[in-house]
Design a protein around this motif. Structure first.
Motif, PDB file in Angstrom:
ATOM      1  N   MET A  40      -4.734   5.669  -5.896  1.00 36.54           N
ATOM      2  CA  MET A  40      -4.043   4.804  -4.721  1.00 36.54           C
ATOM      3  C   MET A  40      -4.768   4.637  -3.946  1.00 36.54           C
ATOM      4  O   MET A  40      -5.823   4.316  -3.060  1.00 36.54           O
ATOM      5  N   THR A  41      -4.514   3.127  -3.689  1.00 33.05           N
ATOM      6  CA  THR A  41      -5.691   2.364  -3.065  1.00 33.05           C
ATOM      7  C   THR A  41      -5.342   2.651  -1.397  1.00 33.05           C
ATOM      8  O   THR A  41      -3.771   2.815  -0.842  1.00 33.05           O
ATOM      9  N   PRO A  42      -5.937   1.866  -0.448  1.00 37.78           N
ATOM     10  CA  PRO A  42      -5.375   2.466   1.198  1.00 37.78           C
ATOM     11  C   PRO A  42      -3.997   0.761   1.055  1.00 37.78           C
ATOM     12  O   PRO A  42      -2.850   1.518   1.884  1.00 37.78           O
ATOM     13  N   ASP A  43      -3.656   0.414   0.580  1.00 39.60           N
ATOM     14  CA  ASP A  43      -2.665  -0.616   0.609  1.00 39.60           C
ATOM     15  C   ASP A  43      -1.582  -0.425   0.382  1.00 39.60           C
ATOM     16  O   ASP A  43      -0.610  -0.348  -0.012  1.00 39.60           O
ATOM     17  N   GLU A  44      -1.335   0.516  -1.430  1.00 41.21           N
ATOM     18  CA  GLU A  44      -0.492   1.578  -2.246  1.00 41.21           C
ATOM     19  C   GLU A  44      -0.941   2.763  -1.211  1.00 41.21           C
ATOM     20  O   GLU A  44       1.053   2.485  -0.832  1.00 41.21           O
ATOM     21  N   PHE A  45      -1.110   3.837  -0.290  1.00 39.14           N
ATOM     22  CA  PHE A  45      -0.715   4.472   0.117  1.00 39.14           C
ATOM     23  C   PHE A  45      -0.438   3.651   1.408  1.00 39.14           C
ATOM     24  O   PHE A  45       0.953   4.589   1.872  1.00 39.14           O
ATOM     25  N   ALA A  61       2.028   1.163   1.801  1.00 41.62           N
ATOM     26  CA  ALA A  61       3.249   1.061   1.217  1.00 41.62           C
ATOM     27  C   ALA A  61       3.961   1.960   1.302  1.00 41.62           C
ATOM     28  O   ALA A  61       5.071   2.025   1.051  1.00 41.62           O
ATOM     29  N   THR A  62       3.249   2.637   0.188  1.00 41.70           N
ATOM     30  CA  THR A  62       4.095   4.112  -0.036  1.00 41.70           C
ATOM     31  C   THR A  62       4.898   4.978   1.490  1.00 41.70           C
ATOM     32  O   THR A  62       5.710   5.432   1.958  1.00 41.70           O
ATOM     33  N   TYR A  63       3.888   4.738   2.636  1.00 36.27           N
ATOM     34  CA  TYR A  63       4.044   5.844   3.752  1.00 36.27           C
ATOM     35  C   TYR A  63       5.298   4.635   4.155  1.00 36.27           C
ATOM     36  O   TYR A  63       6.368   6.182   4.825  1.00 36.27           O
ATOM     37  N   ARG A  64       4.843   3.215   4.267  1.00 40.06           N
ATOM     38  CA  ARG A  64       6.418   3.055   5.311  1.00 40.06           C
ATOM     39  C   ARG A  64       7.454   2.749   4.255  1.00 40.06           C
ATOM     40  O   ARG A  64       8.864   2.785   4.629  1.00 40.06           O
ATOM     41  N   GLU A  65       7.249   3.287   3.457  1.00 36.87           N
ATOM     42  CA  GLU A  65       8.710   3.189   2.216  1.00 36.87           C
ATOM     43  C   GLU A  65       9.443   4.958   2.228  1.00 36.87           C
ATOM     44  O   GLU A  65      10.376   4.965   2.246  1.00 36.87           O
ATOM     45  N   HIS A  91      -1.813  11.872 -11.646  1.00 43.63           N
ATOM     46  CA  HIS A  91      -1.819  11.184 -13.106  1.00 43.63           C
ATOM     47  C   HIS A  91      -0.501   9.631 -13.218  1.00 43.63           C
ATOM     48  O   HIS A  91      -0.965   8.555 -13.622  1.00 43.63           O
ATOM     49  N   ASP A  92       0.354  10.045 -12.631  1.00 44.42           N
ATOM     50  CA  ASP A  92       1.450   8.417 -12.628  1.00 44.42           C
ATOM     51  C   ASP A  92       1.820   8.170 -11.160  1.00 44.42           C
ATOM     52  O   ASP A  92       2.584   9.752 -10.184  1.00 44.42           O
ATOM     53  N   GLU A  93       2.487   7.262 -10.944  1.00 41.59           N
ATOM     54  CA  GLU A  93       2.980   6.943  -9.655  1.00 41.59           C
ATOM     55  C   GLU A  93       4.292   6.754  -9.446  1.00 41.59           C
ATOM     56  O   GLU A  93       4.503   7.403  -8.514  1.00 41.59           O
ATOM     57  N   GLN A  94       4.808   6.764 -10.261  1.00 45.58           N
ATOM     58  CA  GLN A  94       5.883   7.774 -10.723  1.00 45.58           C
ATOM     59  C   GLN A  94       6.720   8.560 -10.430  1.00 45.58           C
ATOM     60  O   GLN A  94       7.761   9.252  -9.489  1.00 45.58           O
ATOM     61  N   THR A  95       5.869   9.900  -9.921  1.00 48.19           N
ATOM     62  CA  THR A  95       5.645  11.259  -9.334  1.00 48.19           C
ATOM     63  C   THR A  95       5.884  11.197  -8.164  1.00 48.19           C
ATOM     64  O   THR A  95       6.247  12.225  -7.130  1.00 48.19           O
ATOM     65  N   VAL A  96       5.053  10.577  -7.447  1.00 51.11           N
ATOM     66  CA  VAL A  96       4.216  10.078  -5.869  1.00 51.11           C
ATOM     67  C   VAL A  96       5.489  11.078  -4.954  1.00 51.11           C
ATOM     68  O   VAL A  96       5.962  11.477  -4.234  1.00 51.11           O
ATOM     69  N   PRO A  97       6.881  10.425  -4.996  1.00 48.42           N
ATOM     70  CA  PRO A  97       8.858  10.623  -3.860  1.00 48.42           C
ATOM     71  C   PRO A  97       8.812  12.318  -4.562  1.00 48.42           C
ATOM     72  O   PRO A  97       9.413  12.268  -3.314  1.00 48.42           O
ATOM     73  N   ARG A  98       8.377  12.257  -5.943  1.00 48.06           N
ATOM     74  CA  ARG A  98       9.192  13.934  -6.174  1.00 48.06           C
ATOM     75  C   ARG A  98       7.978  14.720  -5.170  1.00 48.06           C
ATOM     76  O   ARG A  98       8.404  15.398  -4.925  1.00 48.06           O
TER      77      ARG A  98
END
Length: 159
Positions: free
Chosen positions: A1-6, A8-12, A48-55
């Motif tokens: 996960m790149t810093p920008d993606e992190f 964005a995930t944090y803000r969301e 391994h899957d970005e879809q598992t981040v919220p869970r």
């Protein structure tokens, strides 16, 4: 996960995670700490899957919130008396008076102390004290009277 993606995930997800934690732990500051801990765990995790981040974040918040509740329960169980909150003025005065009474009792000769404690605090009659101590009833009366007089003087000096 790149810093920008992190970022964005944090803000969301951060507001939702804080809300979830607050519902479990009961206070805002601890909820914010729990949500922060979940993001620290995300940084350390290998997903391994970005879809598992919220869970992953939700499970991390729930687990950390349970840890906080367990810690509170144990800390409360073994906490010293002073940590249970502020005491009422009446309670503080009664404790101070009790300490003064104990100190005054210690100034009495042992026989007077036994007689006054058995009479006043144990509620025994003069006859019961005389029987228990092997004294005459008049001895109990005189020891009790002298003890009361001494205690009045001692406690008058404290007040």
């Amino acid at each position: 996960m790149t810093p920008d993606e992190f970022t964005a995930t944090y803000r969301e997800h951060y507001p939702r995670l804080v809300n979830l934690a607050r519902r479990i732990v009961g206070d805002q500051a601890t909820a914010e700490d729990v949500a922060q801990d979940a993001f620290v765990a995300l940084l350390k995790a290998t997903l391994h899957d970005e879809q598992t981040v919220p869970r992953f974040l939700s499970v991390a918040v729930k687990n950390r919130s349970r840890d906080v509740l367990r810690h509170r329960k144990v800390a409360h169980k073994y906490a010293p008396f002073e940590t249970f909150g502020p005491l009422s003025a009446e309670y503080a005065l009664s404790v101070a008076l009790f300490i003064d009474i104990i100190a005054a009792l210690r100034t009495l000769p042992a026989s007077q102390r036994r007689a006054i404690v058995l009479r006043t605090y144990a509620g025994l009659s003069e006859a019961e004290i005389a029987d228990r101590m092997g004294w005459a009833r008049g001895t109990v009366k005189s020891h009790t009277a002298r003890a009361r007089a001494s205690l009045r003087r001692e406690l008058a000096e404290v007040a």
